[in-house]
Write a protein that holds these residues in place. Structure first.
Motif, PDB file in Angstrom:
ATOM      1  N   UNK A  51       0.829  -1.208   0.000  1.00  0.00           N
ATOM      2  CA  UNK A  51       0.000   0.000   0.000  1.00  0.00           C
ATOM      3  C   UNK A  51       0.855   1.246   0.000  1.00  0.00           C
ATOM      4  N   UNK A  52       1.960   1.207   0.747  1.00  0.00           N
ATOM      5  CA  UNK A  52       2.862   2.346   0.805  1.00  0.00           C
ATOM      6  C   UNK A  52       3.664   2.518  -0.467  1.00  0.00           C
ATOM      7  N   UNK A  53       4.076   1.394  -1.040  1.00  0.00           N
ATOM      8  CA  UNK A  53       5.107   1.437  -2.076  1.00  0.00           C
ATOM      9  C   UNK A  53       4.593   1.804  -3.450  1.00  0.00           C
ATOM     10  N   UNK A  54       3.281   1.658  -3.689  1.00  0.00           N
ATOM     11  CA  UNK A  54       2.809   1.828  -5.051  1.00  0.00           C
ATOM     12  C   UNK A  54       1.605   2.752  -5.108  1.00  0.00           C
ATOM     13  N   UNK A  55       1.427   3.464  -6.212  1.00  0.00           N
ATOM     14  CA  UNK A  55       0.302   4.390  -6.329  1.00  0.00           C
ATOM     15  C   UNK A  55      -1.022   3.658  -6.391  1.00  0.00           C
ATOM     16  N   UNK A  56      -2.084   4.348  -5.933  1.00  0.00           N
ATOM     17  CA  UNK A  56      -3.396   3.711  -5.860  1.00  0.00           C
ATOM     18  C   UNK A  56      -4.077   3.614  -7.214  1.00  0.00           C
ATOM     19  N   UNK A  57      -3.993   4.644  -8.013  1.00  0.00           N
ATOM     20  CA  UNK A  57      -4.741   4.667  -9.268  1.00  0.00           C
ATOM     21  C   UNK A  57      -4.202   3.628 -10.240  1.00  0.00           C
ATOM     22  N   UNK A  58      -5.093   3.046 -11.017  1.00  0.00           N
ATOM     23  CA  UNK A  58      -4.685   2.080 -12.027  1.00  0.00           C
ATOM     24  C   UNK A  58      -4.089   2.808 -13.223  1.00  0.00           C
ATOM     25  N   UNK A  59      -2.831   2.547 -13.494  1.00  0.00           N
ATOM     26  CA  UNK A  59      -2.234   3.013 -14.738  1.00  0.00           C
ATOM     27  C   UNK A  59      -2.486   1.950 -15.791  1.00  0.00           C
ATOM     28  N   UNK A  60      -2.547   2.364 -17.039  1.00  0.00           N
ATOM     29  CA  UNK A  60      -2.777   1.404 -18.117  1.00  0.00           C
ATOM     30  C   UNK A  60      -1.605   0.439 -18.199  1.00  0.00           C
ATOM     31  N   UNK A  61      -1.922  -0.829 -18.436  1.00  0.00           N
ATOM     32  CA  UNK A  61      -0.863  -1.817 -18.619  1.00  0.00           C
ATOM     33  C   UNK A  61      -0.249  -1.653 -19.997  1.00  0.00           C
ATOM     34  N   UNK A  62       1.017  -2.015 -20.154  1.00  0.00           N
ATOM     35  CA  UNK A  62       1.619  -2.022 -21.488  1.00  0.00           C
ATOM     36  C   UNK A  62       0.869  -3.006 -22.385  1.00  0.00           C
ATOM     37  N   UNK A  63       0.996  -2.825 -23.679  1.00  0.00           N
ATOM     38  CA  UNK A  63       0.360  -3.758 -24.614  1.00  0.00           C
ATOM     39  C   UNK A  63       0.892  -5.161 -24.369  1.00  0.00           C
ATOM     40  N   UNK A  64      -0.028  -6.141 -24.330  1.00  0.00           N
ATOM     41  CA  UNK A  64       0.340  -7.537 -24.096  1.00  0.00           C
ATOM     42  C   UNK A  64       1.199  -7.689 -22.836  1.00  0.00           C
ATOM     43  N   UNK A  65       0.761  -7.093 -21.730  1.00  0.00           N
ATOM     44  CA  UNK A  65       1.491  -7.176 -20.472  1.00  0.00           C
ATOM     45  C   UNK A  65       1.409  -8.594 -19.911  1.00  0.00           C
ATOM     46  N   UNK A  66       2.544  -9.134 -19.451  1.00  0.00           N
ATOM     47  CA  UNK A  66       2.581 -10.461 -18.853  1.00  0.00           C
ATOM     48  C   UNK A  66       2.413 -10.345 -17.344  1.00  0.00           C
ATOM     49  N   UNK A  67       1.497 -11.114 -16.791  1.00  0.00           N
ATOM     50  CA  UNK A  67       1.258 -11.076 -15.351  1.00  0.00           C
ATOM     51  C   UNK A  67       2.398 -11.781 -14.627  1.00  0.00           C
ATOM     52  N   UNK A  68       2.930 -11.182 -13.557  1.00  0.00           N
ATOM     53  CA  UNK A  68       4.049 -11.789 -12.820  1.00  0.00           C
ATOM     54  C   UNK A  68       3.736 -13.207 -12.358  1.00  0.00           C
ATOM     55  N   UNK A  69       4.727 -14.088 -12.486  1.00  0.00           N
ATOM     56  CA  UNK A  69       4.584 -15.473 -12.043  1.00  0.00           C
ATOM     57  C   UNK A  69       3.806 -16.353 -12.994  1.00  0.00           C
ATOM     58  N   UNK A  70       3.449 -15.821 -14.183  1.00  0.00           N
ATOM     59  CA  UNK A  70       2.646 -16.571 -15.146  1.00  0.00           C
ATOM     60  C   UNK A  70       3.164 -16.328 -16.559  1.00  0.00           C
ATOM     61  N   UNK A  71       2.535 -17.009 -17.518  1.00  0.00           N
ATOM     62  CA  UNK A  71       2.740 -16.704 -18.936  1.00  0.00           C
ATOM     63  C   UNK A  71       1.478 -16.081 -19.526  1.00  0.00           C
ATOM     64  N   UNK A  72       0.618 -15.563 -18.671  1.00  0.00           N
ATOM     65  CA  UNK A  72      -0.626 -14.922 -19.108  1.00  0.00           C
ATOM     66  C   UNK A  72      -0.337 -13.513 -19.589  1.00  0.00           C
ATOM     67  N   UNK A  73      -0.824 -13.173 -20.767  1.00  0.00           N
ATOM     68  CA  UNK A  73      -0.714 -11.805 -21.261  1.00  0.00           C
ATOM     69  C   UNK A  73      -2.091 -11.169 -21.285  1.00  0.00           C
ATOM     70  N   UNK A  74      -2.159  -9.929 -20.824  1.00  0.00           N
ATOM     71  CA  UNK A  74      -3.413  -9.191 -20.713  1.00  0.00           C
ATOM     72  C   UNK A  74      -3.388  -8.011 -21.662  1.00  0.00           C
ATOM     73  N   UNK A  75      -4.492  -7.782 -22.334  1.00  0.00           N
ATOM     74  CA  UNK A  75      -4.610  -6.672 -23.285  1.00  0.00           C
ATOM     75  C   UNK A  75      -5.694  -5.712 -22.805  1.00  0.00           C
ATOM     76  N   UNK A  76      -5.308  -4.470 -22.540  1.00  0.00           N
ATOM     77  CA  UNK A  76      -6.252  -3.456 -22.075  1.00  0.00           C
ATOM     78  C   UNK A  76      -6.219  -2.243 -22.997  1.00  0.00           C
ATOM     79  N   UNK A  77      -7.351  -1.577 -23.080  1.00  0.00           N
ATOM     80  CA  UNK A  77      -7.461  -0.323 -23.808  1.00  0.00           C
ATOM     81  C   UNK A  77      -7.906   0.775 -22.859  1.00  0.00           C
ATOM     82  N   UNK A  78      -7.488   1.981 -23.128  1.00  0.00           N
ATOM     83  CA  UNK A  78      -7.965   3.115 -22.337  1.00  0.00           C
ATOM     84  C   UNK A  78      -9.489   3.193 -22.448  1.00  0.00           C
TER      85      UNK A  78
END
Length: 317
Positions: free
Chosen positions: A22-49
């Motif tokens: 909670x201390x270390x990271x900002x609260x608001x959701x920033x957009x993920x990079x294109x085809x962002x890989x989730x830590x600890x997985x091989x899952x890639x997520x695609x988000x649009x503004x």
């Protein structure tokens, strides 16, 4: 007991860990990079503004990851984290009991505070957390080991996120496989009942039963944004797999003609939802409209990650 930045009372290392995040990271959701890989997985997520839903947390093999800003961090000691609509609060479920009680951690992500709340006592467990749309309450499904060795539902637990209290309700005759969610008005609860859908008051009393609808489905919320449509897994007698019912009249609105989904992760808008579909020895989280047409790929999921029971938790902005 609250946990605030700079105060490290020993409520368990997991509580301290989430406080640090909670201390270390900002609260608001920033957009993920294109085809962002989730830590600890091989899952890639695609988000649009402008997407109405985003992945706010996920679980993998009893490990929970929470999104803060544009990144995800593992929350040691927690098996499930669910973020409230709007993103201001989260509820985390520990991996183990403490002094014979199950518990949850309520995190106020805006104020950067966390509160531990006891829920049920052994031999019960309380999990599968679902927030009410107003972000004031959470319902968890209470279960105990059955004679066959599996888990059978006994009722539910309502956590008041404002008062920081929990109340356990035993429901006589509840379906052993029931999983409780909120109705759109934040007033009642809904769960599977003998191949249909049953509505309950917060006291556990039966309010309404819709027979032969199939079980409620759809990730965090089984109801469309307007609250009118209720999504279920179609009854076994139907050729289709996803059904939408009119919550008010109880009548069938549409049977969705789509490839058989492996999971349903929630409504996107009034006319489309997220379905996990098998694809080339892997899986995809796909945006599908109620006519069964695929509109967009939201995530690519490897078979290995799916076999580790990965669950993507989507939260409405």
């Amino acid at each position: 007991m609250p946990v605030t930045p700079g105060i490290y009372r020993l409520l368990g290392s997991a509580v301290t860990a989430i406080s640090v995040i909670l201390l270390a990271q900002p609260a608001a959701h920033a957009a993920l990079p294109a085809d962002a890989t989730l830590p600890g997985t091989r899952v890639t997520v695609q988000e649009n503004a402008g997407d109405p839903l985003t992945v706010s947390s996920y679980t993998l093999d009893n490990l929970a990851y929470l999104r803060r800003g544009g990144t995800f961090a593992k929350q040691s000691g927690y098996q499930e984290i669910t973020v409230a609509p709007g993103g201001a609060k989260a509820l985390a479920i520990p991996t183990s009991y403490n002094a014979g009680h199950d518990s949850v951690l309520l995190a106020d992500l805006a104020a950067e505070k966390a509160y531990k709340v006891q829920t049920v006592q052994k031999p019960l467990v309380a999990h599968f957390a679902h927030w009410s749309r107003d972000g004031r309450k959470v319902v968890l499904t209470a279960q105990r080991k059955s004679e066959s060795g599996g888990w059978a539902t006994t009722g539910f637990v309502i956590v008041d996120a404002v008062a920081k209290t929990a109340r356990t309700v035993t429901v006589p005759g509840v379906d052993a496989g029931a999983r409780f969610r909120w109705t759109p008005d934040n007033a009642q609860l809904v769960a599977e009942y003998q191949g249909g859908t049953r509505f309950y008051g917060q006291d556990g009393a039966i309010r309404r039963t819709l027979a032969k609808t199939g079980s409620p489905a759809g990730g965090e919320d089984a109801f469309s944004p307007s609250g009118r449509g209720m999504m279920t897994w179609c009854p076994a007698s139907y050729a289709e797999y996803v059904c939408v019912w009119d919550r008010v009249s109880g009548k069938l609105s549409v049977k969705v003609k789509t490839v058989r989904p492996t999971a349903l992760l929630g409504w996107w808008d009034e006319r489309s939802f997220i379905a996990v579909i098998p694809a080339s020895n892997a899986y995809r989280a796909v945006l599908v409209d109620v006519q069964g047409r695929p509109l967009r790929v939201l995530a690519e999921i490897s078979a290995d990650d799916w076999n580790k029971k990965i669950y993507l938790s989507y939260t409405r902005s």
